[in-house]
Design a protein around this motif. Structure first.
Motif, PDB file in Angstrom:
ATOM      1  N   LYS A   1      62.060  13.506 109.517  1.00 21.35           N
ATOM      2  CA  LYS A   1      62.479  13.440 110.933  1.00 21.35           C
ATOM      3  C   LYS A   1      61.455  14.151 111.819  1.00 21.35           C
ATOM      4  O   LYS A   1      61.121  13.677 112.910  1.00 21.35           O
ATOM      5  CB  LYS A   1      63.870  14.091 111.110  1.00 21.35           C
ATOM      6  CG  LYS A   1      65.021  13.192 110.690  1.00 21.35           C
ATOM      7  CD  LYS A   1      66.351  13.910 110.739  1.00 21.35           C
ATOM      8  CE  LYS A   1      66.740  14.265 112.157  1.00 21.35           C
ATOM      9  NZ  LYS A   1      68.076  14.937 112.227  1.00 21.35           N
ATOM     10  N   LEU A   2      60.957  15.280 111.348  1.00 23.25           N
ATOM     11  CA  LEU A   2      59.966  16.050 112.124  1.00 23.25           C
ATOM     12  C   LEU A   2      58.634  15.303 112.233  1.00 23.25           C
ATOM     13  O   LEU A   2      57.991  15.321 113.280  1.00 23.25           O
ATOM     14  CB  LEU A   2      59.764  17.432 111.488  1.00 23.25           C
ATOM     15  CG  LEU A   2      60.940  18.414 111.619  1.00 23.25           C
ATOM     16  CD1 LEU A   2      60.764  19.594 110.687  1.00 23.25           C
ATOM     17  CD2 LEU A   2      61.078  18.900 113.071  1.00 23.25           C
ATOM     18  N   VAL A   3      58.239  14.674 111.138  1.00 20.25           N
ATOM     19  CA  VAL A   3      56.981  13.901 111.150  1.00 20.25           C
ATOM     20  C   VAL A   3      57.075  12.795 112.195  1.00 20.25           C
ATOM     21  O   VAL A   3      56.176  12.606 113.019  1.00 20.25           O
ATOM     22  CB  VAL A   3      56.687  13.303 109.757  1.00 20.25           C
ATOM     23  CG1 VAL A   3      55.531  12.301 109.847  1.00 20.25           C
ATOM     24  CG2 VAL A   3      56.342  14.416 108.772  1.00 20.25           C
TER      25      VAL A   3
ATOM     26  N   SER B   1      48.297  14.553 114.862  1.00 24.94           N
ATOM     27  CA  SER B   1      47.963  13.951 113.565  1.00 24.94           C
ATOM     28  C   SER B   1      47.154  14.963 112.748  1.00 24.94           C
ATOM     29  O   SER B   1      46.767  16.016 113.253  1.00 24.94           O
ATOM     30  CB  SER B   1      47.160  12.650 113.758  1.00 24.94           C
ATOM     31  OG  SER B   1      45.932  12.929 114.427  1.00 24.94           O
ATOM     32  N   GLY B   2      46.911  14.618 111.472  1.00 30.31           N
ATOM     33  CA  GLY B   2      46.076  15.467 110.620  1.00 30.31           C
ATOM     34  C   GLY B   2      46.579  16.893 110.478  1.00 30.31           C
ATOM     35  O   GLY B   2      47.775  17.136 110.302  1.00 30.31           O
ATOM     36  N   TYR B   3      45.654  17.827 110.561  1.00 27.28           N
ATOM     37  CA  TYR B   3      45.962  19.254 110.360  1.00 27.28           C
ATOM     38  C   TYR B   3      46.999  19.765 111.369  1.00 27.28           C
ATOM     39  O   TYR B   3      47.934  20.488 111.010  1.00 27.28           O
ATOM     40  CB  TYR B   3      44.663  20.066 110.465  1.00 27.28           C
ATOM     41  CG  TYR B   3      44.861  21.546 110.295  1.00 27.28           C
ATOM     42  CD1 TYR B   3      45.030  22.088 109.024  1.00 27.28           C
ATOM     43  CD2 TYR B   3      44.888  22.395 111.402  1.00 27.28           C
ATOM     44  CE1 TYR B   3      45.224  23.461 108.856  1.00 27.28           C
ATOM     45  CE2 TYR B   3      45.085  23.759 111.252  1.00 27.28           C
ATOM     46  CZ  TYR B   3      45.255  24.296 109.975  1.00 27.28           C
ATOM     47  OH  TYR B   3      45.458  25.631 109.807  1.00 27.28           O
ATOM     48  N   ALA B   4      46.843  19.391 112.655  1.00 29.34           N
ATOM     49  CA  ALA B   4      47.757  19.851 113.715  1.00 29.34           C
ATOM     50  C   ALA B   4      49.186  19.395 113.442  1.00 29.34           C
ATOM     51  O   ALA B   4      50.151  20.157 113.620  1.00 29.34           O
ATOM     52  CB  ALA B   4      47.297  19.329 115.075  1.00 29.34           C
TER      53      ALA B   4
ATOM     54  N   LYS C   1      52.452  21.855 112.593  1.00 27.80           N
ATOM     55  CA  LYS C   1      53.675  21.799 113.409  1.00 27.80           C
ATOM     56  C   LYS C   1      54.906  21.565 112.538  1.00 27.80           C
ATOM     57  O   LYS C   1      55.941  22.200 112.713  1.00 27.80           O
ATOM     58  CB  LYS C   1      53.571  20.685 114.462  1.00 27.80           C
ATOM     59  CG  LYS C   1      52.940  21.124 115.765  1.00 27.80           C
ATOM     60  CD  LYS C   1      53.251  20.134 116.880  1.00 27.80           C
ATOM     61  CE  LYS C   1      52.796  20.699 118.221  1.00 27.80           C
ATOM     62  NZ  LYS C   1      53.116  19.784 119.336  1.00 27.80           N
ATOM     63  N   VAL C   2      54.767  20.640 111.595  1.00 21.13           N
ATOM     64  CA  VAL C   2      55.892  20.328 110.700  1.00 21.13           C
ATOM     65  C   VAL C   2      56.217  21.526 109.819  1.00 21.13           C
ATOM     66  O   VAL C   2      57.388  21.889 109.639  1.00 21.13           O
ATOM     67  CB  VAL C   2      55.572  19.076 109.835  1.00 21.13           C
ATOM     68  CG1 VAL C   2      56.633  18.888 108.739  1.00 21.13           C
ATOM     69  CG2 VAL C   2      55.508  17.824 110.713  1.00 21.13           C
ATOM     70  N   LYS C   3      55.186  22.183 109.281  1.00 18.96           N
ATOM     71  CA  LYS C   3      55.388  23.358 108.425  1.00 18.96           C
ATOM     72  C   LYS C   3      56.110  24.479 109.190  1.00 18.96           C
ATOM     73  O   LYS C   3      57.044  25.089 108.677  1.00 18.96           O
ATOM     74  CB  LYS C   3      54.036  23.870 107.899  1.00 18.96           C
ATOM     75  CG  LYS C   3      53.448  22.996 106.807  1.00 18.96           C
ATOM     76  CD  LYS C   3      52.047  23.430 106.402  1.00 18.96           C
ATOM     77  CE  LYS C   3      52.067  24.654 105.513  1.00 18.96           C
ATOM     78  NZ  LYS C   3      50.724  24.937 104.949  1.00 18.96           N
ATOM     79  N   ALA C   4      55.652  24.725 110.425  1.00 24.33           N
ATOM     80  CA  ALA C   4      56.269  25.776 111.246  1.00 24.33           C
ATOM     81  C   ALA C   4      57.743  25.464 111.532  1.00 24.33           C
ATOM     82  O   ALA C   4      58.609  26.349 111.476  1.00 24.33           O
ATOM     83  CB  ALA C   4      55.497  25.926 112.560  1.00 24.33           C
ATOM     84  N   ALA C   5      58.028  24.191 111.834  1.00 27.42           N
ATOM     85  CA  ALA C   5      59.402  23.782 112.146  1.00 27.42           C
ATOM     86  C   ALA C   5      60.298  23.903 110.911  1.00 27.42           C
ATOM     87  O   ALA C   5      61.450  24.358 111.010  1.00 27.42           O
ATOM     88  CB  ALA C   5      59.416  22.347 112.672  1.00 27.42           C
TER      89      ALA C   5
END
Length: 274
Positions: free
Chosen positions: A231-233, A241-244, A248-252
């Protein structure tokens, strides 16, 4: 010579067979005088031809008003137990004079029909057995019914720490067993919030959660992170996209309470193409 009112007739009221209309005659003029309950009629032995003084009429009417307040109260109490404040509010809504309210409450307390301690103890026991409410929620309910603080504390002593623990444990286990798409930590936080809203103290909640087996099921936790992560992706890839995007997904996911090893696994297995 002063002409005193004389009872000319007594009739039964159409809407209530236990109330009677008293008609009087004064200076050859007949008129409606007042109405009384059957018990007052018998008590004062009211009958046709009886002469009444103004003082007697006033006394009879006062007695009848008091009787009406009493019967109104008894009817209200017949449905369930009431607090003194509840009864007072009911009588005020029925526009009963304050003089008679105080009088009738004193009588009902003497007869044991109004007893705030017995009422409070009964309410606490009922809520303990039939609801998921904790003591703080029940205390609020008692306060709304006008119960004094000392009586509340006495009644709530029935809701012992052991009984609270038992109920909180049952509620927590039920919540944990339910399938969820949330992280294990989110589930724990949700349980804590839910139990506090129900009126249980932080102390009893913490003790219960410390005693329950709270180990996460890795498979369930991974299914949850995949559900949340995808859902976050979808949400973030509109702008990143990519690293950013991965960051963002990891932090969420971290904010949602997932462990870092599971977050890394999700990113490696589901975000390699992003």
């Amino acid at each position: 010579m002063v002409n005193l009112p004389e009872i000319t007739k007594i009739t039964t009221q159409k809407k209530s067979k236990h109330r009677f209309n008293i008609f009087l005659k004064e200076n050859e003029q007949e008129y409606y005088g007042f109405s009384v309950n059957e018990d007052i009629l018998i008590e004062y032995y009211l009958r046709k031809g009886q002469i009444l003084t103004p003082e007697m009429i006033e006394q009879i009417q006062e007695k009848d008003e008091s009787y009406k307040a009493y019967t109104l109260s008894v009817k209200y109490l017949s449905y369930r137990m009431r607090s003194e404040q509840e009864l007072m509010d009911h009588l005020q809504r029925k526009e009963v004079d304050d003089t008679y309210i105080g009088e009738v409450i004193t009588r009902l307390k003497r007869e044991g029909l109004v007893d705030d301690l017995a009422f409070s103890e009964a309410l606490v026991r009922t809520k303990m057995q039939t609801s998921t409410k904790g003591p703080l929620m029940i205390k609020k309910e008692l306060a709304e019914k006008g119960i004094q603080a000392s009586i509340m504390e006495q009644a709530l002593s029935f809701y012992t720490f052991e009984k609270q623990f038992e109920k909180v444990e049952k509620l927590a286990k039920k919540k944990l067993q339910a399938s969820s798409k949330k992280s294990h930590q989110q589930q724990i936080d949700s349980i804590k919030q839910s139990l506090m809203q129900k009126g249980f103290s932080f102390q009893v909640i913490s003790e219960v959660l410390n005693n329950i087996e709270l180990e996460r099921d890795d498979d369930e936790e991974y299914h949850a992170i995949v559900f949340q992560g995808e859902k976050l992706v979808t949400k973030y890839q509109k702008k990143d996209s990519g690293y950013a995007l991965k960051q963002k997904v990891k932090a969420a996911l971290y904010r949602k309470g997932f462990a870092s090893d599971l977050i890394d696994r999700f990113v490696n297995e589901h975000m390699s193409e992003h």
